[in-house]
Design an enzyme around this catalytic site. Sequence first.
Site, PDB file in Angstrom:
ATOM      1  N   LYS A  57       0.832  -1.202   0.000  1.00 27.72           N
ATOM      2  CA  LYS A  57       0.000   0.000   0.000  1.00 27.72           C
ATOM      3  C   LYS A  57       0.869   1.255   0.000  1.00 27.72           C
ATOM      4  CE  LYS A  57      -4.226  -1.749   0.345  1.00 27.72           C
ATOM      5  NZ  LYS A  57      -5.320  -1.472  -0.613  1.00 27.72           N
ATOM      6  N   LYS A  66      -7.652 -12.859 -11.414  1.00 26.07           N
ATOM      7  CA  LYS A  66      -8.986 -13.018 -10.850  1.00 26.07           C
ATOM      8  C   LYS A  66      -9.749 -11.707 -10.960  1.00 26.07           C
ATOM      9  CE  LYS A  66      -8.066 -11.892  -5.991  1.00 26.07           C
ATOM     10  NZ  LYS A  66      -8.221 -12.352  -4.598  1.00 26.07           N
ATOM     11  N   LYS A  77     -11.600  -5.193  -8.440  1.00 25.38           N
ATOM     12  CA  LYS A  77     -11.944  -3.808  -8.762  1.00 25.38           C
ATOM     13  C   LYS A  77     -10.767  -3.050  -9.357  1.00 25.38           C
ATOM     14  CE  LYS A  77     -15.207  -3.941  -4.942  1.00 25.38           C
ATOM     15  NZ  LYS A  77     -15.398  -3.620  -3.525  1.00 25.38           N
TER      16      LYS A  77
END
Length: 331
Positions: A111, A194, A197
């Site tokens: 992140k 997969k 979003k």
Amino acid sequence: MEKVVSGIRPTGNLHLGNYFGAVTSFVKMQEDYDCMFFIADWHSLTTQPKPGDLRRSVKTILAEYLACGIDPEKATIYIQSDVKETLELYLYLNMNAYLGELGRVTTFKEKARKQPNNVNAGLFTYPTLMAADILQHKALKVPVGKDQQQNMEMARKCARRFNNIYGVEFFPEPQDFTYSAKALKIPGLDGSGKMGKSEGNCVYLCDDDKTITNKVKKALTVSGAEVPNSPKPECIENLFTLLEICSAPEVYKFYDERWNDCTIRFGDLKKQLAEDMCNVIRPIRERIMEFSSNDTLLEKIAREGAERARESAAKTLREVREIIGFTPVAR
């Protein structure tokens, strides 16, 4: 019954991968476990969402949970920020967490790489907030994906460390939990990986029939099978996986045979897949719209869920304060 806790960040609509993955498992789990499902709006603050977007996303996720079959009469559904006890336990756990171990967490490093101008303290201590979400209910099982396994180890470490520091056997060590024997991986429409979003390859549960059909039409394919019974390339295997979960077994068998004898027409396959996918999503979308339009019901479910969650957390926090040594003061 054993207690299970799981949360989802309100960062957008649920997609087909969420539905056939975590949410379907949640619906099954609520029959066999004491389930606490929460919308993790505090966790989402690490990305500094706008207030209007946050409120809208929380409402959307709550409506989608209900539309997918999570029953507030069987499971506790609540919004994380409605349970203030979580923050108190978060504080205590942070007092016993160390910089080095938090800095080694893979999700933090990833992140921080993606948002280098917003490496905040909440992002750094994300694992202890997650631990507080779990330990406040003394949950034994937590449904998580592979990306959260290191955070789960931190939750277990927080439980062990508290017990060791105060010489108690108070917090159980929560275990990673997969409800089904085989984890279902739903592929995206871009030919690899997969459904997710951030990858932009999703079919959302709120998509209308036209949107779904257009997305499926654009799915990556190859020119066709040239050798009978040849292995399917990844992009074609992905389409067949979607066909397997959305279509009848005889439909899957028909197109599998067409692939193996080199007579497959991908336009026909996509048309069939889109139709079947619409049939799966349409009733869910209609229920989402129904719940989304009923603010009174959503507020009632969130309020009652928060009351149950706070009762569970408050009991834990009363005992935690006593163990730590805080003396109750009349107010």
